[in-house]
Design a protein around this motif. Structure first.
Motif, PDB file in Angstrom:
ATOM      1  N   ARG A   1       0.865  -1.185   0.000  1.00 49.20           N
ATOM      2  CA  ARG A   1       0.000   0.000   0.000  1.00 49.20           C
ATOM      3  C   ARG A   1       0.897   1.230   0.000  1.00 49.20           C
ATOM      4  O   ARG A   1       1.624   1.476   0.964  1.00 49.20           O
ATOM      5  CB  ARG A   1      -0.918  -0.008   1.216  1.00 49.20           C
ATOM      6  CG  ARG A   1      -1.956   1.122   1.169  1.00 49.20           C
ATOM      7  CD  ARG A   1      -2.996   0.964   2.271  1.00 49.20           C
ATOM      8  NE  ARG A   1      -4.024   1.973   2.176  1.00 49.20           N
ATOM      9  CZ  ARG A   1      -5.105   2.018   2.945  1.00 49.20           C
ATOM     10  NH1 ARG A   1      -5.290   1.090   3.874  1.00 49.20           N
ATOM     11  NH2 ARG A   1      -6.002   2.972   2.800  1.00 49.20           N
ATOM     12  N   ILE A   2       0.850   2.011  -1.088  1.00 50.55           N
ATOM     13  CA  ILE A   2       1.743   3.159  -1.215  1.00 50.55           C
ATOM     14  C   ILE A   2       1.014   4.501  -1.082  1.00 50.55           C
ATOM     15  O   ILE A   2       1.615   5.562  -1.204  1.00 50.55           O
ATOM     16  CB  ILE A   2       2.502   3.132  -2.555  1.00 50.55           C
ATOM     17  CG1 ILE A   2       1.522   3.265  -3.730  1.00 50.55           C
ATOM     18  CG2 ILE A   2       3.325   1.856  -2.683  1.00 50.55           C
ATOM     19  CD1 ILE A   2       2.206   3.568  -5.044  1.00 50.55           C
ATOM     20  N   HIS A   3      -0.307   4.421  -0.844  1.00 44.01           N
ATOM     21  CA  HIS A   3      -1.127   5.630  -0.747  1.00 44.01           C
ATOM     22  C   HIS A   3      -2.410   5.231  -0.051  1.00 44.01           C
ATOM     23  O   HIS A   3      -2.786   4.052  -0.046  1.00 44.01           O
ATOM     24  CB  HIS A   3      -1.404   6.170  -2.157  1.00 44.01           C
ATOM     25  CG  HIS A   3      -2.141   7.472  -2.199  1.00 44.01           C
ATOM     26  ND1 HIS A   3      -3.518   7.553  -2.219  1.00 44.01           N
ATOM     27  CD2 HIS A   3      -1.681   8.751  -2.236  1.00 44.01           C
ATOM     28  CE1 HIS A   3      -3.882   8.826  -2.270  1.00 44.01           C
ATOM     29  NE2 HIS A   3      -2.789   9.575  -2.273  1.00 44.01           N
ATOM     30  N   ARG A   4      -3.106   6.181   0.548  1.00 45.66           N
ATOM     31  CA  ARG A   4      -4.350   5.839   1.248  1.00 45.66           C
ATOM     32  C   ARG A   4      -5.393   5.232   0.302  1.00 45.66           C
ATOM     33  O   ARG A   4      -6.306   4.540   0.744  1.00 45.66           O
ATOM     34  CB  ARG A   4      -4.930   7.070   1.942  1.00 45.66           C
ATOM     35  CG  ARG A   4      -5.397   8.174   1.010  1.00 45.66           C
ATOM     36  CD  ARG A   4      -5.983   9.341   1.805  1.00 45.66           C
ATOM     37  NE  ARG A   4      -6.439  10.418   0.940  1.00 45.66           N
ATOM     38  CZ  ARG A   4      -5.671  11.394   0.486  1.00 45.66           C
ATOM     39  NH1 ARG A   4      -4.388  11.425   0.826  1.00 45.66           N
ATOM     40  NH2 ARG A   4      -6.154  12.329  -0.301  1.00 45.66           N
TER      41      ARG A   4
ATOM     42  N   ALA B   1       8.995   7.567 -10.227  1.00 49.93           N
ATOM     43  CA  ALA B   1       9.333   8.986 -10.358  1.00 49.93           C
ATOM     44  C   ALA B   1       9.429   9.616  -8.971  1.00 49.93           C
ATOM     45  O   ALA B   1       9.330   8.941  -7.946  1.00 49.93           O
ATOM     46  CB  ALA B   1       8.283   9.689 -11.210  1.00 49.93           C
ATOM     47  N   THR B   2       9.600  10.921  -8.945  1.00 48.24           N
ATOM     48  CA  THR B   2       9.791  11.618  -7.669  1.00 48.24           C
ATOM     49  C   THR B   2       8.564  11.512  -6.769  1.00 48.24           C
ATOM     50  O   THR B   2       8.671  11.228  -5.575  1.00 48.24           O
ATOM     51  CB  THR B   2      10.117  13.103  -7.915  1.00 48.24           C
ATOM     52  OG1 THR B   2      11.250  13.191  -8.779  1.00 48.24           O
ATOM     53  CG2 THR B   2      10.424  13.812  -6.602  1.00 48.24           C
TER      54      THR B   2
ATOM     55  N   ILE C   1       2.827   8.640  -4.584  1.00 49.73           N
ATOM     56  CA  ILE C   1       3.537   7.982  -3.490  1.00 49.73           C
ATOM     57  C   ILE C   1       4.294   9.032  -2.685  1.00 49.73           C
ATOM     58  O   ILE C   1       4.878   9.955  -3.250  1.00 49.73           O
ATOM     59  CB  ILE C   1       4.505   6.892  -4.018  1.00 49.73           C
ATOM     60  CG1 ILE C   1       5.129   6.119  -2.852  1.00 49.73           C
ATOM     61  CG2 ILE C   1       5.563   7.488  -4.932  1.00 49.73           C
ATOM     62  CD1 ILE C   1       5.903   4.882  -3.298  1.00 49.73           C
ATOM     63  N   SER C   2       4.282   8.906  -1.360  1.00 51.09           N
ATOM     64  CA  SER C   2       4.989   9.847  -0.496  1.00 51.09           C
ATOM     65  C   SER C   2       6.468   9.480  -0.414  1.00 51.09           C
ATOM     66  O   SER C   2       6.870   8.367  -0.780  1.00 51.09           O
ATOM     67  CB  SER C   2       4.384   9.830   0.907  1.00 51.09           C
ATOM     68  OG  SER C   2       4.623   8.576   1.519  1.00 51.09           O
ATOM     69  N   LYS C   3       7.286  10.394   0.085  1.00 51.88           N
ATOM     70  CA  LYS C   3       8.723  10.124   0.221  1.00 51.88           C
ATOM     71  C   LYS C   3       8.980   8.938   1.141  1.00 51.88           C
ATOM     72  O   LYS C   3       9.812   8.072   0.851  1.00 51.88           O
ATOM     73  CB  LYS C   3       9.432  11.365   0.767  1.00 51.88           C
ATOM     74  CG  LYS C   3       9.542  12.511  -0.228  1.00 51.88           C
ATOM     75  CD  LYS C   3      10.312  13.668   0.377  1.00 51.88           C
ATOM     76  CE  LYS C   3      10.443  14.816  -0.621  1.00 51.88           C
ATOM     77  NZ  LYS C   3      11.180  15.970  -0.034  1.00 51.88           N
ATOM     78  N   ALA C   4       8.244   8.889   2.258  1.00 53.57           N
ATOM     79  CA  ALA C   4       8.452   7.812   3.233  1.00 53.57           C
ATOM     80  C   ALA C   4       8.118   6.454   2.625  1.00 53.57           C
ATOM     81  O   ALA C   4       8.877   5.486   2.764  1.00 53.57           O
ATOM     82  CB  ALA C   4       7.608   8.059   4.474  1.00 53.57           C
ATOM     83  N   LEU C   5       6.972   6.367   1.932  1.00 51.66           N
ATOM     84  CA  LEU C   5       6.583   5.092   1.339  1.00 51.66           C
ATOM     85  C   LEU C   5       7.438   4.744   0.129  1.00 51.66           C
ATOM     86  O   LEU C   5       7.611   3.565  -0.196  1.00 51.66           O
ATOM     87  CB  LEU C   5       5.104   5.131   0.957  1.00 51.66           C
ATOM     88  CG  LEU C   5       4.139   5.073   2.147  1.00 51.66           C
ATOM     89  CD1 LEU C   5       2.710   5.284   1.705  1.00 51.66           C
ATOM     90  CD2 LEU C   5       4.271   3.736   2.871  1.00 51.66           C
TER      91      LEU C   5
ATOM     92  N   LEU D   1       9.219   1.235  -0.492  1.00 51.90           N
ATOM     93  CA  LEU D   1       9.122   0.534  -1.766  1.00 51.90           C
ATOM     94  C   LEU D   1      10.505   0.162  -2.307  1.00 51.90           C
ATOM     95  O   LEU D   1      10.721  -0.982  -2.749  1.00 51.90           O
ATOM     96  CB  LEU D   1       8.373   1.398  -2.784  1.00 51.90           C
ATOM     97  CG  LEU D   1       8.323   0.869  -4.218  1.00 51.90           C
ATOM     98  CD1 LEU D   1       7.620  -0.476  -4.275  1.00 51.90           C
ATOM     99  CD2 LEU D   1       7.632   1.878  -5.135  1.00 51.90           C
ATOM    100  N   LEU D   2      11.436   1.094  -2.254  1.00 49.06           N
ATOM    101  CA  LEU D   2      12.787   0.830  -2.765  1.00 49.06           C
ATOM    102  C   LEU D   2      13.466  -0.286  -1.975  1.00 49.06           C
ATOM    103  O   LEU D   2      14.158  -1.126  -2.541  1.00 49.06           O
ATOM    104  CB  LEU D   2      13.606   2.112  -2.732  1.00 49.06           C
ATOM    105  CG  LEU D   2      13.183   3.200  -3.727  1.00 49.06           C
ATOM    106  CD1 LEU D   2      13.955   4.484  -3.498  1.00 49.06           C
ATOM    107  CD2 LEU D   2      13.345   2.725  -5.166  1.00 49.06           C
TER     108      LEU D   2
END
Length: 246
Positions: A202-205, A218-219, A231-235, A239-240
């Motif tokens: 889950r990368i976003h609500r 992407a950024t 996607i937020s910086k934290a997620l 993911l990476l």
């Protein structure tokens, strides 16, 4: 209920009604009739009972849409989806008293119609289930390599590898696979708990993704298929890290 859903259109603007009928046929449903008046709808229901009633609120004649629904409900229990160009609070609150399965605001797109029908079909399935507790727990069956989701009156197998992403729609969620979409009566949070974590994140609500289908990172978003998903910086860091372990 047969697999082909029978729908009665009650709409006094014939161009709109004909367009709705065409779209419903393209979606694989059966239109039992198109009538412009509430009185005619009540007569039609006596001879050929539909599974769903698409009902314009602002009908001409002796009965408006809400009054037609109230009269129908004295003898039949047919799910109602209202069509309306007037979504003010007065009409909305009156319509709510008839416990409709949905509202479609005019002008609407084919996707609006499709989703309203799908949600209604899902709710009919739950309502008619003789063992609703078991049905609720088994609306979606998640196995190691596939998911069985309820589609119309059957459970359809969706392979894990074919799922691209899952998107939240209020208290529902929609699975996007390589060649089809499935609407589930389940929140994204519930779906997240059921899915195998080695495949999904889950990368976003509003989004769960299948990691193996990522085309671009992407950024501020990732790309799966033709869909850019935020996607937020934290997620993104999570993911990476996940991608490094695959």
């Amino acid at each position: 209920m047969s697999e082909k859903i029978k729908i009665l259109i009650v709409e006094d603007e014939m161009i709109i009604a004909a367009n709705i009928s065409l779209q419903l046929n393209e979606l694989g449903h059966e239109v039992t009739g198109i009538v412009p008046r509430g009185e005619e709808a009540l007569m039609h229901i006596k001879s050929e009972t539909p599974d769903i009633l698409l009902l314009d609120i602002n009908l001409k004649g002796n009965l408006n849409g809400i009054e037609t629904a109230l009269e129908m409900q004295k003898t039949h229990d047919i799910p109602v989806i209202y069509l309306t160009a007037n979504a003010d609070d007065v009409h909305f609150n009156k319509a709510k008293e008839t416990h409709p399965y949905g509202f479609i605001a005019k002008p609407f797109k084919k996707l609006d119609l499709q989703r309203a029908i799908e949600l209604t079909i899902s709710q009919i399935g739950i309502k008619n289930d003789p063992n609703p507790e078991v049905h609720s727990n088994n609306e979606t069956l998640v196995l190691s390599d596939c998911i069985f989701v309820r589609h119309l009156n059957s459970m359809v197998k969706v392979n894990i590898k074919d799922i691209l992403y899952i998107e939240a729609e209020r208290n529902y969620c929609r699975i996007f696979s390589n060649n089809k979409e499935y609407l589930l009566v389940m929140t994204l949070k519930e779906m997240d708990r059921k899915l195998p974590s080695r495949h999904f994140l889950r990368i976003h609500r509003s989004f769960i993704i299948n990691i193996s289908h990522i085309k671009e990172i992407a950024t501020t978003h990732i790309v799966i298929g033709r869909k850019a998903i935020p996607i937020s910086k934290a997620l993104k860091k999570v993911l990476l890290r996940r991608l490094q372990t695959i």
